[in-house]
Design an enzyme around this catalytic site. Structure first.
Site, PDB file in Angstrom:
ATOM      1  N   HIS A 126       0.840  -1.201   0.000  1.00 12.42           N
ATOM      2  CA  HIS A 126       0.000   0.000   0.000  1.00 12.42           C
ATOM      3  C   HIS A 126       0.876   1.252   0.000  1.00 12.42           C
ATOM      4  O   HIS A 126       1.785   1.375   0.815  1.00 12.42           O
ATOM      5  CB  HIS A 126      -0.898   0.037   1.245  1.00 12.42           C
ATOM      6  CG  HIS A 126      -2.005  -0.964   1.192  1.00 12.42           C
ATOM      7  ND1 HIS A 126      -3.108  -0.894   2.005  1.00 12.42           N
ATOM      8  CD2 HIS A 126      -2.194  -2.048   0.416  1.00 12.42           C
ATOM      9  CE1 HIS A 126      -3.932  -1.901   1.735  1.00 12.42           C
ATOM     10  NE2 HIS A 126      -3.384  -2.611   0.780  1.00 12.42           N
ATOM     11  N   TYR A 157      -9.298   4.961   7.713  1.00 13.01           N
ATOM     12  CA  TYR A 157      -9.410   5.287   9.136  1.00 13.01           C
ATOM     13  C   TYR A 157     -10.501   6.345   9.263  1.00 13.01           C
ATOM     14  O   TYR A 157     -10.357   7.453   8.721  1.00 13.01           O
ATOM     15  CB  TYR A 157      -8.100   5.872   9.665  1.00 13.01           C
ATOM     16  CG  TYR A 157      -6.964   4.867   9.784  1.00 13.01           C
ATOM     17  CD1 TYR A 157      -6.727   4.208  10.975  1.00 13.01           C
ATOM     18  CD2 TYR A 157      -6.121   4.598   8.707  1.00 13.01           C
ATOM     19  CE1 TYR A 157      -5.684   3.302  11.116  1.00 13.01           C
ATOM     20  CE2 TYR A 157      -5.067   3.687   8.834  1.00 13.01           C
ATOM     21  CZ  TYR A 157      -4.863   3.047  10.039  1.00 13.01           C
ATOM     22  OH  TYR A 157      -3.836   2.153  10.174  1.00 13.01           O
ATOM     23  N   PRO A 180      -3.618  -0.295  19.068  1.00 14.12           N
ATOM     24  CA  PRO A 180      -3.377  -0.787  17.704  1.00 14.12           C
ATOM     25  C   PRO A 180      -3.584   0.247  16.608  1.00 14.12           C
ATOM     26  O   PRO A 180      -3.303  -0.037  15.444  1.00 14.12           O
ATOM     27  CB  PRO A 180      -4.393  -1.930  17.561  1.00 14.12           C
ATOM     28  CG  PRO A 180      -5.478  -1.587  18.517  1.00 14.12           C
ATOM     29  CD  PRO A 180      -4.835  -0.855  19.650  1.00 14.12           C
ATOM     30  N   LYS A 188       1.642  -0.399  15.159  1.00 16.98           N
ATOM     31  CA  LYS A 188       3.075  -0.432  15.461  1.00 16.98           C
ATOM     32  C   LYS A 188       3.532  -1.659  16.249  1.00 16.98           C
ATOM     33  O   LYS A 188       4.736  -1.919  16.335  1.00 16.98           O
ATOM     34  CB  LYS A 188       3.470   0.823  16.267  1.00 16.98           C
ATOM     35  CG  LYS A 188       3.453   2.100  15.470  1.00 16.98           C
ATOM     36  CD  LYS A 188       4.623   2.164  14.516  1.00 16.98           C
ATOM     37  CE  LYS A 188       4.460   3.245  13.467  1.00 16.98           C
ATOM     38  NZ  LYS A 188       4.702   2.804  12.109  1.00 16.98           N
ATOM     39  N   TYR A 225       3.993   6.686  10.277  1.00 14.70           N
ATOM     40  CA  TYR A 225       3.193   5.510   9.921  1.00 14.70           C
ATOM     41  C   TYR A 225       4.040   4.487   9.161  1.00 14.70           C
ATOM     42  O   TYR A 225       3.998   3.288   9.447  1.00 14.70           O
ATOM     43  CB  TYR A 225       2.000   5.959   9.065  1.00 14.70           C
ATOM     44  CG  TYR A 225       0.960   4.898   8.837  1.00 14.70           C
ATOM     45  CD1 TYR A 225       0.001   4.620   9.809  1.00 14.70           C
ATOM     46  CD2 TYR A 225       0.924   4.173   7.660  1.00 14.70           C
ATOM     47  CE1 TYR A 225      -0.965   3.649   9.615  1.00 14.70           C
ATOM     48  CE2 TYR A 225      -0.045   3.194   7.450  1.00 14.70           C
ATOM     49  CZ  TYR A 225      -0.975   2.937   8.429  1.00 14.70           C
ATOM     50  OH  TYR A 225      -1.930   1.976   8.233  1.00 14.70           O
TER      51      TYR A 225
HETATM   52  C1  PHB Z   1      -5.275  -4.643  10.700  1.00 14.96           C
HETATM   53  O1  PHB Z   1      -5.340  -4.873   9.479  1.00 14.96           O
HETATM   54  O2  PHB Z   1      -5.517  -5.504  11.538  1.00 14.96           O
HETATM   55  C2  PHB Z   1      -4.909  -3.267  11.143  1.00 14.96           C
HETATM   56  C3  PHB Z   1      -4.554  -2.340  10.196  1.00 14.96           C
HETATM   57  C4  PHB Z   1      -4.209  -1.054  10.593  1.00 14.96           C
HETATM   58  C5  PHB Z   1      -4.246  -0.716  11.926  1.00 14.96           C
HETATM   59  C6  PHB Z   1      -4.598  -1.650  12.876  1.00 14.96           C
HETATM   60  C7  PHB Z   1      -4.926  -2.937  12.494  1.00 14.96           C
HETATM   61  O3  PHB Z   1      -3.927   0.556  12.276  1.00 14.96           O
END
Ligand code: PHB
Ligand code: APR
Length: 403
Positions: free
Chosen positions: A83, A212, A304, A308, A397
């Protein structure tokens, strides 16, 4: 004490004893193997449990590079989803953040942590190197002496393993941090007043990049595991139990928070995994006591939101692997002595970033007349409108080289 303890039925020695077969312990074992240093991994759970444990799934470039350098990236290269950006969504609008462009070419790879764990276990076993599952009653001894000792039950027998060093890679609830005498560690902790409900569903992801979303009903995240499997999360109250969430309720909440008035809705499908995840920011200092070195969740956890956790665990053992190689091959102790300080710089950066992402994207239950909400909206607007703010977000990120 000694007189009351039954003698171990088998005793052996290894250079480094590794407690825990999560990403930290497994990756350390591979790094040590690469440097010609022997280790034994002791894991409490069985193989199926460890391989089936669903966790996050975002690999920083540095994590992907390390897997490739060690020859462990074959399936990752085939199945991992690269990505170059992600979306921030708020006030009914979806904004693309071009991580690749803003960071000078960085990308992340979406590949489940449990897939990384499966690959590392398979490679370890293919090497014929020791990895013991279903070890119980582990006791750590002699942490501040010349030689350390572990005692545990395995296959119905009491075993003793002596070693030069112990790597405590046994997660937040493990035995290694608990074996450090009281008063040695400083503990820093923050608990958040909400949780995530996470699902895996047989449904094509609605977007080919992560979304997000900050919504008045709470945070939501569209992620994925493959072109036909979605990974989705919704913020929920801390006290909620999974039984309170029917499939209909889950999908209607996800639609409410993620669908846009003028775009394609997220795709529903059969849910095949669901769990409520509470989280905390947690750090202990130092990450070492005598011959015991803590790595990964044993020493620190992050919420989460910034994805990280696994990357940080792997960054720790990269430092530890190099320090142990310097110790065994060059007789140098300085890198081992600096282990905790070196790791903690990255740990605190990731703690800040994860706290910041969490604070920006969740609805906080406290009744402050909407002040916090306006702070968050303003920060989100600034992030999508300022190149400087977006660059700061993306460089954290994607993973910073220098911390
Ligand atoms: C996930 O795909 O489980 C995932 C992706 C991004 C995040 C947290 C979890 O910030
Ligand atoms: N004896 C042996 N093994 C143990 C013990 C014990 N007393 N206690 C725990 N373990 C094992 C657990 O069963 C688990 O397999 O240690 C392992 C720790 O693995 P993780 O929890 O995955 O921790 P870590 O390797 O540090 O990886 C951190 O995992 O929790 C996620 O979000 C977190 O992504 C981050 C990553």
């Amino acid at each position: 004490m000694e007189g009351r303890t039954r003698a171990a039925q088998t005793t052996r020695h290894t250079q480094v004893a590794i407690i825990g077969a999560g990403p930290a312990g497994l990756m350390l074992a591979h790094l040590l193997h690469h440097h010609g240093i022997e280790s034994v991994i002791l894991e409490h759970r069985d193989r199926a449990y460890v391989e089936g444990r669903v966790r996050a799934g975002v690999l920083e470039q540095g994590t992907t590079n390390l897997l490739n350098e060690l020859g462990l990236g074959e399936r990752l290269r085939r199945e991992g989803l690269i990505h170059h950006g992600f979306y921030l969504q708020f006030e009914g609008q979806r904004h693309r953040i071009d991580m690749h462009e803003l960071t000078g070419g960085q990308a992340i790879t979406v590949y489940g942590q449990q897939e990384v764990v499966k690959d590392l276990i398979a490679a370890r076993l293919a090497q014929g190197a020791p990895l013991l599952f279903e070890v119980s009653d582990l006791i750590l001894d002699g942490l501040d002496g010349e030689r350390s000792r572990l005692r545990f039950h395995y296959g119905g027998e009491l075993h003793e393993l002596t070693c030069d060093y112990i790597a405590g890679c046994d997660g937040f609830h493990g035995a290694s941090r608990a074996a450090i005498p009281a008063g040695v560690l400083s503990v820093y902790e923050k608990i958040y007043p909400f949780a995530w409900l996470g699902i895996l569903a047989h449904a094509a992801p609605a977007s080919d990049e992560l979304i997000y979303a900050y919504h008045e009903r709470g945070f939501a995240l569209q992620s994925m595991r493959s072109p036909s499997v979605s990974r989705l999360y919704v913020q929920c109250p801390l006290e909620d139990r999974i039984e309170q969430w029917s499939d209909d309720r889950i999908w209607s909440e996800l639609h409410a928070r993620l669908d846009l008035a003028d775009g394609a809705p997220i795709n529903d499908g059969p849910i095949f995994e669901r769990a409520i995840l509470s989280f905390r920011s947690f750090v202990v200092e130092p990450m070492q006591y005598g011959r015991l070195f803590l790595a990964g969740d044993a020493a620190h956890t992050v919420p989460p939101t910034g994805a990280k956790g696994m990357n940080l665990a792997i960054a720790d053992v990269r430092v530890l692997g190099a320090a142990l190689a310097a110790r065994y091959h060059e007789g140098r102790d300085d890198l081992l002595a600096a282990y905790s300080a070196t790791c903690l710089k990255r740990v605190w950066r990731a703690e800040h970033f994860s706290w910041y992402m969490t604070s920006m994207l969740h609805r906080f239950p406290e009744n402050d007349g909407g002040f916090q909400h306006h702070m968050q909206l303003s920060q989100l607007r600034y992030t999508v409108n300022s190149r400087a703010a977006a660059t700061s977000l993306t460089e954290n990120y994607a993973g910073l080289a220098k911390v």
